[in-house]
Design an enzyme around this catalytic site. Structure first.
Site, mmCIF file in Angstrom:
data_model
loop_
_atom_site.group_PDB
_atom_site.id
_atom_site.type_symbol
_atom_site.label_atom_id
_atom_site.label_comp_id
_atom_site.label_asym_id
_atom_site.label_seq_id
_atom_site.Cartn_x
_atom_site.Cartn_y
_atom_site.Cartn_z
ATOM 1 N N SER A 111 40.493 35.561 43.784
ATOM 2 C CA SER A 111 39.396 35.060 44.629
ATOM 3 C C SER A 111 38.049 35.627 44.210
ATOM 4 O O SER A 111 37.008 35.008 44.437
ATOM 5 C CB SER A 111 39.627 35.445 46.095
ATOM 6 N N GLU A 149 23.501 35.958 56.127
ATOM 7 C CA GLU A 149 24.654 35.089 56.365
ATOM 8 C C GLU A 149 25.044 35.224 57.826
ATOM 9 O O GLU A 149 24.521 36.093 58.537
ATOM 10 C CB GLU A 149 25.828 35.486 55.464
ATOM 11 N N GLN A 196 30.856 33.368 46.439
ATOM 12 C CA GLN A 196 29.544 32.774 46.180
ATOM 13 C C GLN A 196 28.431 33.577 46.825
ATOM 14 O O GLN A 196 27.521 34.060 46.166
ATOM 15 C CB GLN A 196 29.508 31.355 46.754
ATOM 16 N N HIS A 244 40.498 30.649 54.690
ATOM 17 C CA HIS A 244 39.572 31.293 53.766
ATOM 18 C C HIS A 244 39.874 32.751 53.527
ATOM 19 O O HIS A 244 39.857 33.224 52.391
ATOM 20 C CB HIS A 244 38.165 31.151 54.342
ATOM 21 N N GLY A 292 27.802 36.538 48.413
ATOM 22 C CA GLY A 292 27.364 37.829 47.933
ATOM 23 C C GLY A 292 28.113 38.979 48.547
ATOM 24 O O GLY A 292 29.220 38.831 49.044
ATOM 25 N N VAL A 320 38.185 42.409 42.286
ATOM 26 C CA VAL A 320 37.258 43.532 42.463
ATOM 27 C C VAL A 320 38.007 44.808 42.843
ATOM 28 O O VAL A 320 37.681 45.914 42.357
ATOM 29 C CB VAL A 320 36.163 43.180 43.509
ATOM 30 N N GLU A 340 41.691 42.392 49.720
ATOM 31 C CA GLU A 340 42.082 41.456 50.783
ATOM 32 C C GLU A 340 43.528 41.656 51.239
ATOM 33 O O GLU A 340 43.874 41.360 52.380
ATOM 34 C CB GLU A 340 41.848 40.021 50.313
ATOM 35 N N HIS A 342 37.181 29.085 56.954
ATOM 36 C CA HIS A 342 35.764 28.907 56.625
ATOM 37 C C HIS A 342 35.307 27.587 57.208
ATOM 38 O O HIS A 342 35.963 26.559 57.020
ATOM 39 C CB HIS A 342 35.546 28.919 55.111
ATOM 40 N N ARG A 387 31.630 33.036 61.976
ATOM 41 C CA ARG A 387 32.416 31.930 61.418
ATOM 42 C C ARG A 387 33.390 31.284 62.382
ATOM 43 O O ARG A 387 33.558 30.077 62.385
ATOM 44 C CB ARG A 387 33.230 32.447 60.246
ATOM 45 N N SER A 414 33.916 41.502 52.521
ATOM 46 C CA SER A 414 35.204 41.696 51.837
ATOM 47 C C SER A 414 35.050 42.234 50.425
ATOM 48 O O SER A 414 35.820 43.106 50.014
ATOM 49 C CB SER A 414 36.019 40.405 51.839
HETATM 50 C C1 LIG Z 1 35.665 30.510 47.555
HETATM 51 C C2 LIG Z 1 35.547 31.920 48.051
HETATM 52 C C3 LIG Z 1 34.288 32.450 48.340
HETATM 53 C C4 LIG Z 1 34.157 33.754 48.798
HETATM 54 N N1 LIG Z 1 32.906 34.267 49.023
HETATM 55 C C5 LIG Z 1 32.788 35.581 49.345
HETATM 56 C C6 LIG Z 1 31.501 36.193 49.439
HETATM 57 O O1 LIG Z 1 30.478 35.562 49.205
HETATM 58 N N2 LIG Z 1 31.449 37.511 49.767
HETATM 59 C C7 LIG Z 1 32.569 38.264 50.018
HETATM 60 O O2 LIG Z 1 32.456 39.460 50.318
HETATM 61 N N3 LIG Z 1 33.792 37.703 49.920
HETATM 62 C C8 LIG Z 1 33.923 36.399 49.589
HETATM 63 N N4 LIG Z 1 35.165 35.843 49.474
HETATM 64 C C9 LIG Z 1 36.333 36.709 49.669
HETATM 65 C C10 LIG Z 1 36.479 37.621 48.461
HETATM 66 O O3 LIG Z 1 36.209 36.876 47.297
HETATM 67 C C11 LIG Z 1 37.882 38.172 48.382
HETATM 68 O O4 LIG Z 1 38.284 38.701 49.615
HETATM 69 C C12 LIG Z 1 37.923 39.280 47.342
HETATM 70 O O5 LIG Z 1 37.417 38.814 46.118
HETATM 71 C C13 LIG Z 1 39.347 39.757 47.176
HETATM 72 O O6 LIG Z 1 39.387 40.633 46.090
HETATM 73 P P1 LIG Z 1 40.758 41.289 45.696
HETATM 74 O O7 LIG Z 1 40.477 42.149 44.522
HETATM 75 O O8 LIG Z 1 41.373 41.892 46.892
HETATM 76 O O9 LIG Z 1 41.693 40.062 45.297
HETATM 77 P P2 LIG Z 1 41.528 38.865 44.237
HETATM 78 O O10 LIG Z 1 40.186 38.830 43.626
HETATM 79 O O11 LIG Z 1 42.012 37.636 44.914
HETATM 80 O O12 LIG Z 1 42.550 39.282 43.109
HETATM 81 C C14 LIG Z 1 43.922 39.296 43.374
HETATM 82 C C15 LIG Z 1 44.622 39.544 42.075
HETATM 83 O O13 LIG Z 1 46.009 39.769 42.281
HETATM 84 C C16 LIG Z 1 46.762 39.007 41.350
HETATM 85 N N5 LIG Z 1 48.089 38.804 41.901
HETATM 86 C C17 LIG Z 1 48.438 38.222 43.073
HETATM 87 N N6 LIG Z 1 49.779 38.260 43.229
HETATM 88 C C18 LIG Z 1 50.290 38.872 42.135
HETATM 89 C C19 LIG Z 1 51.593 39.194 41.700
HETATM 90 N N7 LIG Z 1 52.690 38.905 42.422
HETATM 91 N N8 LIG Z 1 51.744 39.805 40.504
HETATM 92 C C20 LIG Z 1 50.668 40.120 39.732
HETATM 93 N N9 LIG Z 1 49.413 39.839 40.106
HETATM 94 C C21 LIG Z 1 49.216 39.226 41.288
HETATM 95 C C22 LIG Z 1 45.927 37.758 41.164
HETATM 96 O O14 LIG Z 1 46.291 37.067 40.003
HETATM 97 C C23 LIG Z 1 44.537 38.372 41.118
HETATM 98 O O15 LIG Z 1 44.274 38.923 39.846
HETATM 99 C C24 LIG Z 1 35.317 34.537 49.010
HETATM 100 C C25 LIG Z 1 36.565 34.013 48.735
HETATM 101 C C26 LIG Z 1 36.692 32.715 48.252
HETATM 102 C C27 LIG Z 1 38.049 32.177 47.946
#
Ligand SMILES: Cc1cc2nc3c(=O)[nH]c(=O)nc-3n(C[C@H](O)[C@H](O)[C@H](O)COP(=O)(O)OP(=O)(O)OC[C@H]3O[C@@H](n4cnc5c(N)ncnc54)[C@H](O)[C@@H]3O)c2cc1C
Length: 556
Positions: free
Chosen positions: A55, A127, A60, A358, A62, A27, A382, A248, A297, A398
């Site tokens: 992630s 939540e 899930q 988590h 929201g 995201v 994150e 979690h 949590r 997040s």
């Molecule tokens: C099972 C689960 C359920 C969750 N439920 C919720 C929820 O309901 N609500 C909520 O707000 N949050 C939730 N979270 C947390 C949330 O999903 C994450 O914090 C958020 O999606 C992180 O987004 P991001 O874009 O920072 O990273 P991510 O979506 O994790 O994307 C990281 C990206 O970086 C790439 N990457 C990593 N290292 C490298 C590298 N060295 N070189 C190139 N690319 C790399 C990966 O391939 C990926 O594309 C949940 C997390 C999990 C695991």
């Protein structure tokens, strides 16, 4: 300041360039890419596996935002501050909760379809830690998958965004002034861009997600190896609040030998009324907290762990039998399917659950514009520590943080661009060569790091347990150095680069967790069971000692 340490890797065999290179396609990364396009800047999104492998797709429950009648950003702020246990940056939280509702509406504008009621209003659930129904969801419990689908479709349509999949980013490149000027990466089988190469850029955005893979049991996918934090540390950036890892409370328990990513049973299941019970059917959360099963949590994770110790068992249970088959099928289809795939039927039976790593509340230190302490290097999602989460993240904040702060980075880059302050940068090749090449551990080190971390720096921590973990990590580093001295360093490849990143992140995390001699938020010390505001209402900031490359932690 220039990069003092880098991963051992071959010299780049190819080079390309763009305006802004974004690492990660969750995201946060995709939102930055889409928004800088409005200023006419070109973006290159580099991602380790497929576009939707982070992630984000797994989320899930929201996304939290004050969208409901009677709810206000101020109430969302209050709940976030309570969860953060005295360490949130109030300005960062205010930014999140006030800009959040419109950011969600803009996400809907990009094409994300949230669940609606009969009048077309966004359906909201509750939540843990939220005193209002303010969690917007999609596809029942498939919110992240829908957000990811919409964002991936949008970036694919934009010819100004170049996407490079199966590309592991290694290290930052800087110019002679120490300003980010691009990065090195390893691409797996993409024709001319095969093997180690370099991307030159005017600015670099890290959106690499979490570090859950540093522990044996986690909800995070295999790509969440803390690469962004490790890269930032090697580049001389500061990271903060690393000790605050959220475990979690309710992850599907798959047996004592299970390792790696494990299925989550979302908090929303408790939000809709499922109970936590022990093997005797006793609701052990009742009387522990005014919100019972919907307590924050850390409190639920600690209660489950304590109950497990008390009863001598490896898990507790969630009871959602009273939902009935129809509600399970419509409201929680993903969780229902994942339970059934493991031989558990939540409609008729109890769901075995235990805590697992988590969410990383800490990360690369940024200001409210997403700037890190290295000029031209940004971080969001994150991997970043904006100050929003403090000592513990409030559920569903997040995805919102990823959205809001990604938009802010894009706004900052746009403003710099319009002011003529985003020039092309020449890479200081000599500085890169001079950086110390970190010896790579053997690939098997990954499992050993995970075991050490889960044993000594997991839900339960003490000075003794963390000293043992730190000693084990030091042994692994020594081994890698010995191999390198004997002329047989770990073969540079994805597995050894990831193991080196996990090792560095684990070492930094343990250094911070050992130093924080109190219990606060999601950091629980058995030997210091109380919160200690007099000594510890402050942050731990970690950076690498330039000479040795070891993490050094200071408090502020
Ligand atoms: C099972 C689960 C359920 C969750 N439920 C919720 C929820 O309901 N609500 C909520 O707000 N949050 C939730 N979270 C947390 C949330 O999903 C994450 O914090 C958020 O999606 C992180 O987004 P991001 O874009 O920072 O990273 P991510 O979506 O994790 O994307 C990281 C990206 O970086 C790439 N990457 C990593 N290292 C490298 C590298 N060295 N070189 C190139 N690319 C790399 C990966 O391939 C990926 O594309 C949940 C997390 C999990 C695991």
């Amino acid at each position: 300041m220039s990069v003092s340490h880098r991963l051992t890797a071959p010299a780049p065999g190819w080079t390309t360039s763009t305006d802004v290179v974004v690492v990660g396609s969750g995201v946060a990364g995709l939102t930055v890419a889409l928004n800088i396009r409005k200023a006419g800047l070109r973006a290159m999104v580099v991602t380790k596996a497929m576009l939707d492998d982070g992630s984000t797709r797994w989320a899930q429950g929201g996304i939290a935002a004050a969208l409901g009648e009677g709810d206000t950003p101020e109430q969302h702020l209050d709940d976030t501050l309570v969860a953060g246990a005295g360490l949130c940056d109030t300005e960062a939280v205010r930014t999140l909760v006030t800009e959040g509702p419109d950011a969600v509406r803009r996400l809907i504008g990009v094409g994300a379809a949230f669940d609606l009621d009969a009048d077309g209003e966004i359906l909201l659930t509750r939540e843990g830690g939220h005193h209002r129904r303010r969690i917007a969801h999609a596809g029942g419990d498939a919110t992240g998958a829908e957000i990811s689908r919409a964002l991936v479709a949008a970036v694919r349509e934009d010819p100004g965004i170049e996407l490079i999949e199966h590309a592991l980013v290694l290290d930052l490149l800087t110019d002679t002034e120490g300003h980010a000027a691009g990065l090195t990466l390893h691409v797996m089988g993409e024709g001319q861009r095969d093997g180690v190469g370099a991307i030159r850029a005017r600015a670099v955005v890290l959106a690499t997600g979490g570090m859950g893979q540093v522990f044996s049991a986690t909800t995070n996918p295999a790509v969440s190896t803390g690469d962004g934090v490790a890269l930032a540390l090697r580049a001389g950036a500061e990271v903060t609040d690393l000790e605050f890892v959220q475990f979690h409370p309710t992850v599907l328990w798959l047996g004592p030998e299970a390792e790696g990513q494990q299925p989550l049973v979302s908090e929303a299941v408790r939000g809709e009324g499922a109970y936590l019970v022990d093997a005797d059917g006793t609701r052990f959360m009742v009387g522990r907290h005014e919100l019972n099963e919907l307590a924050p949590r850390d409190i639920v994770a600690k209660a489950i762990t304590q109950q497990m110790q008390l009863k001598g068992t490896e898990h507790m249970y969630l009871d959602g039998r009273h939902f009935g088959a129809r509600m399970w099928e419509t409201r929680f289809p993903t969780i229902l399917a994942s339970c059934r795939a493991h031989g558990i039927d939540p409609v008729t039976g109890l769901i075995p659950v235990a805590p697992a790593a988590h969410y990383a509340s800490g990360g690369i230190r940024t200001d409210l514009r997403g700037r890190t302490t290295v000029p031209g290097l940004y971080a969001c999602g994150e991997v970043a520590c904006t100050g929003v989460h403090g000592a513990n993240r409030l559920a569903s904040n997040s995805l919102l943080e990823g959205l809001v702060f990604a938009e802010r980075i894009a706004a900052d880059l746009t403003a710099l661009h319009h002011a003529g302050e985003l020039p092309e940068r020449a890479v200081d090749v000599a500085a890169t060569r001079a950086a110390h090449a970190v010896p790579l551990p053997a690939p098997e080190a990954r499992a050993e790091i995970q075991r050490l971390m889960s044993r000594g720096a997991g839900v339960l921590r003490s000075a003794e347990s963390m000293a043992a973990t730190a000693a084990g990590l030091a042994r692994l580093a020594e081994q890698a150095r010995e191999y390198a001295a004997e002329g047989k360093p770990g073969d540079p490849r994805v597995e050894t680069w990831e193991a080196a990143n996990l090792h560095l992140v684990a070492s930094a995390l343990v250094a911070a967790a050992a130093r924080r001699e109190e219990t606060r938020g999601c950091h629980w010390r058995e030997d210091f069971p109380d919160r200690d505001d007099a000594d510890w209402q402050r942050h731990l900031v970690t950076a690498l000692a330039p000479a040795t490359g070891t993490p050094v932690t200071r408090s502020e």
